[in-house]
Design an enzyme around this catalytic site. Sequence first.
Site, PDB file in Angstrom:
ATOM      1  N   SER A 138       0.863  -1.189   0.000  1.00 13.20           N
ATOM      2  CA  SER A 138       0.000   0.000   0.000  1.00 13.20           C
ATOM      3  C   SER A 138       0.896   1.235   0.000  1.00 13.20           C
ATOM      4  O   SER A 138       2.023   1.191   0.527  1.00 13.20           O
ATOM      5  CB  SER A 138      -0.871   0.009   1.265  1.00 13.20           C
ATOM      6  OG  SER A 138      -1.500   1.272   1.429  1.00 13.20           O
ATOM      7  N   TYR A 152      -1.720  -0.540  10.144  1.00 10.76           N
ATOM      8  CA  TYR A 152      -1.836  -0.996   8.748  1.00 10.76           C
ATOM      9  C   TYR A 152      -0.583  -0.613   7.952  1.00 10.76           C
ATOM     10  O   TYR A 152      -0.018  -1.434   7.216  1.00 10.76           O
ATOM     11  CB  TYR A 152      -3.091  -0.352   8.150  1.00 10.76           C
ATOM     12  CG  TYR A 152      -3.331  -0.613   6.695  1.00 10.76           C
ATOM     13  CD1 TYR A 152      -3.991  -1.768   6.264  1.00 10.76           C
ATOM     14  CD2 TYR A 152      -2.937   0.312   5.722  1.00 10.76           C
ATOM     15  CE1 TYR A 152      -4.234  -1.994   4.923  1.00 10.76           C
ATOM     16  CE2 TYR A 152      -3.175   0.085   4.380  1.00 10.76           C
ATOM     17  CZ  TYR A 152      -3.831  -1.069   3.986  1.00 10.76           C
ATOM     18  OH  TYR A 152      -4.065  -1.287   2.645  1.00 10.76           O
TER      19      TYR A 152
HETATM   20  P1  NDP Z   1     -11.555  -5.847   0.241  1.00  5.54           P
HETATM   21  O1  NDP Z   1     -11.925  -5.527   1.644  1.00  5.54           O
HETATM   22  O2  NDP Z   1     -12.463  -5.437  -0.857  1.00  5.54           O
HETATM   23  O3  NDP Z   1     -11.325  -7.438   0.113  1.00  5.54           O
HETATM   24  C1  NDP Z   1     -10.540  -8.092   1.073  1.00  5.54           C
HETATM   25  C2  NDP Z   1     -10.446  -9.561   0.707  1.00  5.54           C
HETATM   26  O4  NDP Z   1      -9.558 -10.187   1.660  1.00  5.54           O
HETATM   27  C3  NDP Z   1     -11.758 -10.305   0.787  1.00  5.54           C
HETATM   28  O5  NDP Z   1     -11.757 -11.305  -0.221  1.00  5.54           O
HETATM   29  C4  NDP Z   1     -11.708 -10.959   2.176  1.00  5.54           C
HETATM   30  O6  NDP Z   1     -12.486 -12.139   2.269  1.00  5.54           O
HETATM   31  C5  NDP Z   1     -10.241 -11.295   2.252  1.00  5.54           C
HETATM   32  N1  NDP Z   1      -9.721 -11.447   3.614  1.00  5.54           N
HETATM   33  C6  NDP Z   1      -9.715 -10.540   4.626  1.00  5.54           C
HETATM   34  N2  NDP Z   1      -9.151 -11.056   5.721  1.00  5.54           N
HETATM   35  C7  NDP Z   1      -8.787 -12.325   5.395  1.00  5.54           C
HETATM   36  C8  NDP Z   1      -8.161 -13.382   6.110  1.00  5.54           C
HETATM   37  N3  NDP Z   1      -7.775 -13.244   7.387  1.00  5.54           N
HETATM   38  N4  NDP Z   1      -7.946 -14.559   5.467  1.00  5.54           N
HETATM   39  C9  NDP Z   1      -8.329 -14.722   4.186  1.00  5.54           C
HETATM   40  N5  NDP Z   1      -8.922 -13.763   3.449  1.00  5.54           N
HETATM   41  C10 NDP Z   1      -9.149 -12.587   4.053  1.00  5.54           C
HETATM   42  O7  NDP Z   1     -10.076  -5.270   0.044  1.00  5.54           O
HETATM   43  P2  NDP Z   1      -9.335  -4.572  -1.198  1.00  5.54           P
HETATM   44  O8  NDP Z   1      -9.625  -5.297  -2.443  1.00  5.54           O
HETATM   45  O9  NDP Z   1      -9.544  -3.118  -1.115  1.00  5.54           O
HETATM   46  O10 NDP Z   1      -7.820  -4.801  -0.758  1.00  5.54           O
HETATM   47  C11 NDP Z   1      -7.030  -5.863  -1.245  1.00  5.54           C
HETATM   48  C12 NDP Z   1      -5.597  -5.595  -0.820  1.00  5.54           C
HETATM   49  O11 NDP Z   1      -5.187  -4.321  -1.331  1.00  5.54           O
HETATM   50  C13 NDP Z   1      -5.395  -5.520   0.703  1.00  5.54           C
HETATM   51  O12 NDP Z   1      -4.171  -6.123   1.047  1.00  5.54           O
HETATM   52  C14 NDP Z   1      -5.354  -4.036   0.972  1.00  5.54           C
HETATM   53  O13 NDP Z   1      -4.618  -3.731   2.137  1.00  5.54           O
HETATM   54  C15 NDP Z   1      -4.660  -3.541  -0.292  1.00  5.54           C
HETATM   55  N6  NDP Z   1      -4.873  -2.127  -0.550  1.00  5.54           N
HETATM   56  C16 NDP Z   1      -6.124  -1.640  -0.813  1.00  5.54           C
HETATM   57  C17 NDP Z   1      -6.314  -0.286  -1.026  1.00  5.54           C
HETATM   58  C18 NDP Z   1      -7.646   0.320  -1.296  1.00  5.54           C
HETATM   59  O14 NDP Z   1      -7.749   1.573  -1.320  1.00  5.54           O
HETATM   60  N7  NDP Z   1      -8.691  -0.464  -1.531  1.00  5.54           N
HETATM   61  C19 NDP Z   1      -5.174   0.636  -0.986  1.00  5.54           C
HETATM   62  C20 NDP Z   1      -3.919   0.023  -0.716  1.00  5.54           C
HETATM   63  C21 NDP Z   1      -3.778  -1.310  -0.512  1.00  5.54           C
HETATM   64  P3  NDP Z   1     -14.029 -12.044   2.798  1.00  5.54           P
HETATM   65  O15 NDP Z   1     -14.766 -11.160   1.817  1.00  5.54           O
HETATM   66  O16 NDP Z   1     -14.508 -13.447   2.774  1.00  5.54           O
HETATM   67  O17 NDP Z   1     -13.961 -11.425   4.166  1.00  5.54           O
END
Ligand code: NDP
Length: 243
Positions: A138, A152
Site C-alpha cells: 500500500s 496498517y
Molecule cells: P476488500 O476488503 O475489498 O477485500 C478483502 C479480501 O480479503 C476479501 O476477499 C476478504 O475475504 C479477504 N480477507 C480478509 N481477511 C482475510 C483473512 N484473514 N484470510 C483470508 N482472506 C481474508 O479489500 P481490497 O480489495 O480493497 O484490498 C485488497 C488488498 O489491497 C489488501 O491487502 C489491501 O490492504 C490492499 N490495498 C487496498 C487499497 C484500497 O484503497 N482499496 C489501498 C492500498 C492497498 P471475505 O470477503 O470473505 O472477508
Amino acid sequence: MNGALVITGGSRGIGAACARLGAQAGWPVCLGYRADRQSADALVRDIEQAGGQALAVMGDVAHEDDVTQLFDRAAQAFGAIGGLVNNAGILAPAARLVDMDLARWNATIATNLTGAFLCAREAVRRMTAGGAIVNVSSMAAVLGAPDEFIDYAASKGGIDALTVGLAKEVAAQGIRVNGVRPGLIDTAIHASSGDPQRASRLAPNIPMRRTGTPEEVARTILWLLSDAASYCTGIMVNVSGGR
Ligand code: NDP
C-alpha cells in the site's frame, strides 16, 4: 501459464479483479477468502461461464493449516502452483496510535503480514519449476498513515521488506517476487474501516484527482506475474495516481 494462480482475498475488490483478469489470461485461478462464500462462489461461476477455470477455498491466511489447505486444494485441482497474489488484507477503523489496543495491532499484523509470510512460504516450497509472486502492499507503507492506520502502514512496510528480501533469496530458483503499492482504490475495504466514503472524499487530494479501480491495480499485478516482466524481481510498483 505454468500451474495455478493462487489469489488470497480473491472474493472481492482487487483480488476478484485479479481473478477475472488472470483467468482471461489463461491461468487456472484458486481464490482464497475468509467468510463471504456467496461472493466467492458467484465469481467462480462467472469465470467458468466465461470459459476459465476457477476454484474458491475458504480459510484464514493467518492460520497455518488453512494456508496449507488452500495450496493443497489448488494443487489437487490444477496441478503445480505457478503464481501467488498475496492480497488478503484488513483495515481497522481510523485511530491515533496512542488509542490502539494490542488486539487490533495483532489482528492487523496477523492478516496483512503473517498471512503473506505463510502464503509466500507455501508457494516457494511448491514452486519447484519456478514461478512468480506479487505481494499487495500500500502507499501507506511509504506515507505512514498518521492519525488513521499506523498499524496498517507498519504491516505494509513489512510487506515491502518481505518482497525485497524474498526476491533475492529465491531469484536463482527461477521465482520472481514483486509488489504493488495501491493508492486509494474504490473497494469495500473503506466501508469495513467504518468510512465508506473515505476514498471518494480524499480523491481531490490525489494528483490525478480520482480514485483508482480494482482493475487498474489488477492489470499491473497480472503484468508482474507475466513473462513480460521476466527480468523484474524485488520491485515495488506504485499504482496510486501520483499519490
Ligand atoms: P476488500 O476488503 O475489498 O477485500 C478483502 C479480501 O480479503 C476479501 O476477499 C476478504 O475475504 C479477504 N480477507 C480478509 N481477511 C482475510 C483473512 N484473514 N484470510 C483470508 N482472506 C481474508 O479489500 P481490497 O480489495 O480493497 O484490498 C485488497 C488488498 O489491497 C489488501 O491487502 C489491501 O490492504 C490492499 N490495498 C487496498 C487499497 C484500497 O484503497 N482499496 C489501498 C492500498 C492497498 P471475505 O470477503 O470473505 O472477508
